[in-house]
Scaffold this active site. Sequence first.
Site, short mmCIF file in Angstrom:
data_model
loop_
_atom_site.label_atom_id
_atom_site.label_comp_id
_atom_site.label_asym_id
_atom_site.label_seq_id
_atom_site.Cartn_x
_atom_site.Cartn_y
_atom_site.Cartn_z
N ASP A 43 -12.11 -15.08 -9.95
CA ASP A 43 -12.01 -14.00 -10.87
C ASP A 43 -13.42 -13.82 -11.52
O ASP A 43 -14.38 -14.57 -11.56
CB ASP A 43 -11.12 -14.07 -11.92
CG ASP A 43 -11.05 -15.37 -12.90
OD1 ASP A 43 -12.01 -16.24 -12.52
OD2 ASP A 43 -10.25 -15.83 -13.40
N ASN A 103 -1.30 -19.51 -22.20
CA ASN A 103 0.06 -18.81 -21.94
C ASN A 103 0.52 -18.72 -20.34
O ASN A 103 1.16 -17.95 -20.13
CB ASN A 103 -0.71 -17.34 -22.36
CG ASN A 103 -1.73 -16.44 -21.43
OD1 ASN A 103 -2.17 -17.16 -20.60
ND2 ASN A 103 -1.85 -15.42 -21.70
N HIS A 158 -1.38 -18.30 -17.67
CA HIS A 158 -2.11 -17.50 -16.49
C HIS A 158 -2.85 -18.46 -15.63
O HIS A 158 -3.14 -19.36 -16.08
CB HIS A 158 -3.00 -16.51 -17.33
CG HIS A 158 -4.19 -16.97 -17.81
ND1 HIS A 158 -4.59 -16.73 -19.28
CD2 HIS A 158 -5.24 -17.62 -17.31
CE1 HIS A 158 -5.80 -17.16 -19.55
NE2 HIS A 158 -6.42 -17.89 -18.27
N GLU A 162 -2.31 -12.55 -15.96
CA GLU A 162 -1.54 -12.60 -17.27
C GLU A 162 -0.17 -12.85 -17.15
O GLU A 162 0.39 -12.13 -16.25
CB GLU A 162 -2.23 -11.55 -18.03
CG GLU A 162 -3.56 -11.82 -18.46
CD GLU A 162 -4.05 -12.78 -19.58
OE1 GLU A 162 -3.38 -13.83 -19.63
OE2 GLU A 162 -5.15 -12.54 -20.41
C1 GLP Z 1 -9.83 -18.85 -17.92
C2 GLP Z 1 -10.08 -18.67 -16.31
C3 GLP Z 1 -9.24 -19.30 -15.68
C4 GLP Z 1 -8.87 -20.65 -16.40
C5 GLP Z 1 -8.24 -20.53 -17.62
C6 GLP Z 1 -8.28 -21.80 -18.48
O1 GLP Z 1 -9.88 -17.67 -18.45
N1 GLP Z 1 -9.98 -17.16 -15.92
O2 GLP Z 1 -9.28 -19.45 -14.26
O3 GLP Z 1 -8.33 -21.59 -15.51
O4 GLP Z 1 -8.67 -19.28 -18.11
O5 GLP Z 1 -9.63 -21.90 -18.97
P1 GLP Z 1 -10.03 -23.18 -19.64
O6 GLP Z 1 -10.08 -24.35 -18.63
O7 GLP Z 1 -11.29 -23.05 -20.25
O8 GLP Z 1 -8.93 -23.59 -20.90
#
Ligand code: GLP
Length: 244
Positions: free
Chosen positions: A67, A136, A138, A143
Amino acid sequence: MRIILSDSTQEAVNAVATMVLERISSHPNSVIGLATGRTMEPVYETWAQLNSEQIVSHEKCFFFMLDEYIGLQKGHPGSFRSYIEKRVVKPLGLHIDQVAFPPVHTDSIHEAASHYELSIKEAGGVDLQLLGIGGNGHVGFNEPGSLKTSRTRLVDLTPETIKANEKEFPNGDMPHKALSMGIETILEARQLVMLATGKSKADAIKYLLNHHDDPSCPATYLKSHPHFTVVLDPDAASKINLKI
Ligand code: GLP
């Protein structure tokens, strides 16, 4: 779904980095899906560290990003492209052309999204997709409310995700939109490896383990994948009750 409970965060990180490196070592033409986020930072550090001890050729590999934010200038330090250039491309000595980034700098984002899907197909699909999980539930930027049939598309970020990530944007310019591979796109990868570390993921992991195909927690869609591995550190696993 296979669950790996690790005794420490570093052990969980090592398990994921080792899975990727073993895949590349045994299949030099592998196509790897890369995730970003704080969870993945030590994975990329460990991957580069292990690789410096054991030199595995990455020359024939190809990488797809999961992404990217929409609305940032090229080269913005908060972009996922900058993250991957710094933490994966440089340390592993990859050529930048070995990584496909979601095409967010375009006037026709919908066409660009379809083109990204086509590029994944033309590369033969993703062999191993790395994933984190949002608090949450995702995955990528799919989302809550995302459909299981979703493909790469423009998405609106939830207030919760914006809050979780806005510390990466000290100038207050955190985008509220992104381009993300869809759930169905992710499910087409041949192997999914999710890493969750820290207490902030414990509720999402508990929910993931107890629910199936639940749109309020898109990670639950992945449980129908035949090769879905979830690697947990003790904090992320702290709310689950595994009967042995
Ligand atoms: C992000 C990314 C995801 C990631 C998630 C958790 O914003 N889009 O690919 O797995 O949210 O992020 P983090 O590892 O910083 O908690």
